[in-house]
Design a protein around this motif. Structure first.
Motif, PDB file in Angstrom:
ATOM      1  N   SER A  56      19.629 -55.017  -2.926  1.00 39.84           N
ATOM      2  CA  SER A  56      19.605 -53.578  -3.207  1.00 39.84           C
ATOM      3  C   SER A  56      18.182 -53.081  -3.409  1.00 39.84           C
ATOM      4  CB  SER A  56      20.460 -53.266  -4.436  1.00 39.84           C
ATOM      5  OG  SER A  56      21.831 -53.544  -4.169  1.00 39.84           O
ATOM      6  N   LEU A  59      16.685 -52.907  -0.004  1.00 32.99           N
ATOM      7  CA  LEU A  59      17.236 -51.793   0.770  1.00 32.99           C
ATOM      8  C   LEU A  59      16.668 -50.455   0.330  1.00 32.99           C
ATOM      9  CD1 LEU A  59      20.918 -53.067   0.952  1.00 32.99           C
ATOM     10  CD2 LEU A  59      19.370 -52.764   2.899  1.00 32.99           C
ATOM     11  N   ARG A  60      16.463 -50.277  -0.953  1.00 27.47           N
ATOM     12  CA  ARG A  60      15.821 -49.042  -1.442  1.00 27.47           C
ATOM     13  C   ARG A  60      14.409 -48.926  -0.878  1.00 27.47           C
ATOM     14  NH1 ARG A  60      18.584 -46.516  -5.627  1.00 27.47           N
ATOM     15  NH2 ARG A  60      20.243 -47.766  -6.614  1.00 27.47           N
ATOM     16  N   VAL A  63      14.620 -47.906   2.781  1.00 22.99           N
ATOM     17  CA  VAL A  63      14.883 -46.465   2.925  1.00 22.99           C
ATOM     18  C   VAL A  63      13.610 -45.670   2.716  1.00 22.99           C
ATOM     19  CG1 VAL A  63      16.044 -44.506   1.840  1.00 22.99           C
ATOM     20  CG2 VAL A  63      17.333 -46.580   2.373  1.00 22.99           C
ATOM     21  N   GLU A  74      18.927 -42.926   3.986  1.00 26.48           N
ATOM     22  CA  GLU A  74      19.336 -42.781   2.590  1.00 26.48           C
ATOM     23  C   GLU A  74      19.917 -44.083   2.076  1.00 26.48           C
ATOM     24  OE1 GLU A  74      23.166 -40.493   2.034  1.00 26.48           O
ATOM     25  OE2 GLU A  74      22.702 -39.889   4.106  1.00 26.48           O
ATOM     26  N   TYR A  75      19.782 -44.271   0.770  1.00 28.66           N
ATOM     27  CA  TYR A  75      20.357 -45.448   0.141  1.00 28.66           C
ATOM     28  C   TYR A  75      21.766 -45.122  -0.322  1.00 28.66           C
ATOM     29  CZ  TYR A  75      21.323 -49.209  -3.111  1.00 28.66           C
ATOM     30  OH  TYR A  75      21.913 -50.264  -3.757  1.00 28.66           O
ATOM     31  N   ALA A  97      21.361 -49.408   3.321  1.00 33.24           N
ATOM     32  CA  ALA A  97      20.469 -48.404   3.892  1.00 33.24           C
ATOM     33  C   ALA A  97      21.215 -47.780   5.061  1.00 33.24           C
ATOM     34  CB  ALA A  97      19.168 -49.038   4.362  1.00 33.24           C
TER      35      ALA A  97
END
Length: 365
Positions: A56, A59-60, A63, A74-75, A97
């Protein structure tokens, strides 16, 4: 674009190709045709999914990188992901993502359409096909020393330039073509085998987007040795999933250095199915043996370059002999941008994007 790296050398080429595919789809629609039927083109958006807190965080960051590069991204938290793709499960710590502008197309339909359009130029003398007519050598000009023609088993073809775009066979082809010359050129492209599993008319699982696990990025750029592989060949399997234009479930994917073998390995197919089941619980309830009759496996050889980017440009010392290969798993997504780049090089025009990262000089022996 969701799994691409904006800091990579291939980012601009991939982005340009996406623009050109989109433009082609729009042109087809402007001509009164359905781009879905013609190209398999549909705007699905793409999901890059992870299941751990570490995923996570990554993934942030992804993004943020994509957004800073001008891409809509966007997450999605676990709950938000579930609302967009109810069949997927990443647990409470996972997320995704999401790139809503991403599209997909069907490779077979796209190639068929391009061939059809090309053939319309044949009566004007601007196009010809010589399938199943092997290249046997190059013809060199006695005056300039440049290669001016390609000799096949039945013809000699003259043209402004010669472009070698033979995928993972490009290395051996170039070796054969140049073996009687004093030109030394060794492209380091090699085959990287891949399996895709296709379940026809699959109704139990319906997907709204193309999806892949976050580990796909690592597996794309690295090789791992599977302890279960008796031959000790490098193998990686990561989840990718989509529904194609006719409703088939397409699952992948594997990456493996196994020479030029294209034999189906049932253990890898089962590995792909089990890996997909980690993200789609519905699949765990359905043994793969239930789908023997409507199961197909696609096996292909990706042209792999050790530095992870294609070779596009003239062979050093030969201004009219060009090389275009080494795209590995991104050949379809980078195809139109590559074609545009090669055409501009042949015509002596400035390239739309910087072509220097793809030059053969310094990368090929």
């Amino acid at each position: 674009m969701v799994h691409k790296n904006p800091a990579s050398d291939t980012w601009e080429l991939t982005k340009r190709s996406h623009q050109l595919w989109k433009k082609l789809a729009e042109t087809i629609r402007d001509q009164g045709m359905d781009s879905l039927q013609v190209l398999g083109w549909k705007k699905t958006g793409s999901l890059l999914v992870g299941r751990t807190p570490e995923d996570s965080v990554m993934l942030r960051k992804k993004v943020s990188q994509l957004s800073e590069a001008g891409l809509r991204a966007e997450y999605l938290s676990s709950d938000e992901l579930h609302s967009k793709e109810p069949s997927i499960y990443v647990g409470t710590d996972g997320g995704a993502a999401f790139a809503p502008e991403d599209c997909q197309l069907d490779a077979h339909l796209a190639v068929s359409y391009i061939e059809k359009v090309n053939r319309s130029f044949a009566p004007k003398g601007r196009y010809a096909e010589f399938y199943h007519e092997p290249v046997t050598g190059l013809v060199r000009s006695t005056s300039s020393g440049e290669y001016e023609a390609v000799r096949t088993s039945n013809n000699t073809l003259y043209g402004k330039a010669i472009i070698v775009a033979a995928g993972c066979w490009s290395r051996s082809l170039m070796h054969d073509l140049l073996k009687d010359s004093n030109v030394k050129f060794d492209a380091l492209v090699m085959p990287r085998k891949g399996h895709l599993l296709v379940i026809e008319n699959f109704n139990p699982l319906q997907l709204n987007h193309g999806s892949m696990e976050v580990g796909y990025i690592d597996y794309q750029n690295a090789a791992f040795t599977s302890g279960q592989n008796d031959q000790s060949q490098t193998l990686s399997v990561s989840m990718t999933s989509t529904i194609d234009t006719v409703g088939n479930l397409v699952l992948g994917s594997s990456r493996q250095f196994a020479g030029f073998s294209t034999e189906v390995d049932d253990s890898i197919v089962l590995h792909i199915w089990k890996r997909a089941g980690e993200f789609f619980p519905k699949l765990k309830e359905l043994p793969l043996t239930d789908f023997v009759k409507n199961r197909k496996v696609r096996v292909g050889l990706r042209p792999y370059m050790p530095d992870g980017k294609p070779v596009i440009g003239p062979v050093p010392g030969l201004s009219n002999l060009f090389f275009a290969t080494g795209h590995e798993g991104g050949g379809l997504s980078m195809a139109l941008g590559t074609a545009e780049m090669v055409v501009d090089m042949v015509l002596g025009n400035p390239t739309y994007i910087d072509n220097s990262p793809f030059a053969a000089k310094g990368r090929c022996c």
